[in-house]
Design an enzyme around this catalytic site. Structure first.
Site, short mmCIF file in Angstrom:
data_model
loop_
_atom_site.label_atom_id
_atom_site.label_comp_id
_atom_site.label_asym_id
_atom_site.label_seq_id
_atom_site.Cartn_x
_atom_site.Cartn_y
_atom_site.Cartn_z
CE LYS A 1 14.11 -63.65 31.42
NZ LYS A 1 13.87 -64.37 30.23
CB CYS B 1 6.55 -61.11 27.91
SG CYS B 1 6.87 -62.16 28.09
CG ASN C 1 8.88 -58.66 23.66
OD1 ASN C 1 9.48 -59.59 23.34
ND2 ASN C 1 9.22 -57.99 25.00
CB THR C 2 9.18 -62.60 20.98
OG1 THR C 2 8.05 -63.01 21.87
CG2 THR C 2 9.86 -62.75 20.88
CG MET D 1 12.25 -68.42 28.37
SD MET D 1 13.58 -69.48 27.47
CE MET D 1 14.52 -69.76 28.62
N GLY D 2 8.36 -67.94 30.70
CA GLY D 2 7.21 -67.36 31.40
C GLY D 2 8.43 -66.60 32.46
C1 LIG Z 1 14.25 -67.00 25.05
C2 LIG Z 1 13.78 -65.61 25.15
C3 LIG Z 1 13.76 -64.71 25.85
C4 LIG Z 1 13.40 -63.23 26.29
N1 LIG Z 1 13.33 -62.33 27.11
C5 LIG Z 1 13.22 -61.54 27.44
C6 LIG Z 1 12.47 -60.34 28.68
O1 LIG Z 1 13.35 -61.15 29.96
N2 LIG Z 1 12.16 -59.43 28.72
C7 LIG Z 1 11.86 -58.59 27.33
O2 LIG Z 1 11.59 -57.53 27.08
N3 LIG Z 1 12.03 -59.53 26.60
C8 LIG Z 1 12.34 -60.84 26.46
N4 LIG Z 1 12.97 -61.48 25.37
C9 LIG Z 1 12.56 -60.75 23.47
C10 LIG Z 1 14.11 -60.66 23.19
O3 LIG Z 1 14.71 -59.38 23.66
C11 LIG Z 1 13.67 -59.39 21.48
O4 LIG Z 1 13.18 -58.56 21.83
C12 LIG Z 1 12.61 -60.63 21.10
O5 LIG Z 1 13.97 -61.89 21.14
C13 LIG Z 1 13.12 -60.06 19.42
O6 LIG Z 1 15.25 -60.14 18.65
P1 LIG Z 1 15.17 -61.08 17.70
O7 LIG Z 1 15.13 -61.23 17.35
O8 LIG Z 1 16.97 -60.62 17.73
O9 LIG Z 1 15.92 -61.80 19.48
C14 LIG Z 1 13.27 -62.85 24.83
C15 LIG Z 1 13.42 -63.22 24.11
C16 LIG Z 1 14.65 -64.92 23.67
C17 LIG Z 1 14.04 -65.81 22.21
#
Ligand SMILES: Cc1cc2nc3c(=O)[nH]c(=O)nc-3n(C[C@H](O)[C@H](O)[C@H](O)COP(=O)(O)O)c2cc1C
Length: 305
Positions: free
Chosen positions: A45, A129, A191-192, A72-73
């Site tokens: 995380k 993020c 990332n998202t 999530m923040g």
């Molecule tokens: C619930 C949640 C929490 C996440 N927390 C982090 C985080 O703390 N740091 C980070 O770099 N990316 C975080 N991500 C992004 C993921 O690591 C990843 O880049 C993103 O979800 C895209 O991949 P996926 O489609 O396989 O989920 C988070 C994603 C989700 C869904």
């Protein structure tokens, strides 16, 4: 069976599938569980300088077929507490990559030094993020910011530094180029994607924070396009992330130019058993296509250079 081992950012991985940051708890035991289930490595995380509770619920909206929206923040226990969790994972033999976030370069460098001291194999910088005020995208969406932060961290640690970049900008590849200029050993994308859901009966956003980040199958084509463009512009390895649910998704990313992969939402949906499935299916798919080694497929969809 095809050889899935890869060397990425100087870190040897037994297979390319890394647990993505933030999707499977933050404890040492949950990291070790992903490893035991077959992950090639795990990313923690994102950890900050001080503990953060994150946003109040609701923080997640799930879409049945194509992904989820989260804000999530950046909840996390802070760097004073977290090393003990890394120690648990490292004692279990896990290849751990430590993710950190901060609001500016000097704080990133301090935090990176603390994270590196835990013995992690590499660092991933959360520059991406999309929903935490003062962090993530807010400090990582221009090439100048990315280069300054990466350079400060690289000067502060002796282990490889991976910059995780945002797709929420007009030119994500320019961020990757800036990361390489700053000395990054690899770049992870993506990332998202900034996104929103509205509850029409309550007449307000579903998530308490309002805007969130979209992940899962829906973002795979966006992630692929970013990896494709970045591969053309940098010579450091690219780590593909975004919507990897199947071995075919994984191989698309590899052929677009990814040397390693991160799996997030698929773990949330399916549990860590997804790693065993992906490893087995990818080896079979490579066998079927006549590849003896995964590394031979990296960038295979690009026209010959
Ligand atoms: C619930 C949640 C929490 C996440 N927390 C982090 C985080 O703390 N740091 C980070 O770099 N990316 C975080 N991500 C992004 C993921 O690591 C990843 O880049 C993103 O979800 C895209 O991949 P996926 O489609 O396989 O989920 C988070 C994603 C989700 C869904």
């Amino acid at each position: 069976m095809a050889d899935l081992s890869v060397l990425c950012a100087g870190v040897p991985l037994r297979n390319p599938f890394l647990l993505a940051s933030g999707v499977w708890g933050e404890s040492g035991d949950s990291l070790a569980g992903a490893w035991a289930a077959g992950a090639g490595g795990v990313i923690t995380k994102s950890i900050g300088a001080v503990p953060r509770p994150g946003y109040p619920n609701p923080t997640i909206e799930t879409y049945e077929r194509w992904g989820m929206l989260n804000a999530m923040g950046l909840p996390n226990p802070g760097i004073d507490e977290y090393p003990r969790e890394i120690e648990i994972a490292r004692r279990a033999g896990v290849t751990v990559i430590g993710s950190v976030f901060a609001g500016e370069a000097a704080e990133f460098a301090r935090l990176a030094g603390r994270m590196a001291a835990t013995g992690v194999a590499a660092l991933e910088l959360n520059l991406s993020c999309p929903h935490a005020e003062g962090f993530g995208t807010e400090v990582g969406s221009t090439p100048e910011d990315v280069e300054r932060i990466v350079r400060a961290v690289v000067a502060a640690v002796k282990i490889p530094v991976i910059a995780k970049i945002t797709p929420n900008t007009s030119d994500p590849a320019a961020l990757a180029v800036a990361a390489e200029r700053g000395g990054a050993a690899a770049v992870s994308a993506i990332n998202t994607l900034r996104a929103l859901a509205i509850d029409v009966r309550l007449r307000r956003p579903v998530l308490s924070h309002g805007l969130g980040g979209l992940s899962g199958s829906a973002i795979k084509p966006v992630g692929l396009a970013c990896v494709w463009q970045i591969y053309d512009k940098v010579s450091i390895p690219v780590i593909g992330v975004g919507g990897i649910m199947t071995a075919a998704d994984a191989l698309e990313y590899v052929m677009a130019g990814a040397r390693a992969l991160e799996v997030g939402t698929a773990v949330t949906f399916e549990g860590v058993g997804v790693f065993g499935r992906l490893v087995g299916d990818l080896a079979s798919l490579l066998d079927e296509l006549g590849y003896g080694r995964l590394e031979d497929a990296v960038g295979a969809a690009h026209p010959a250079r």
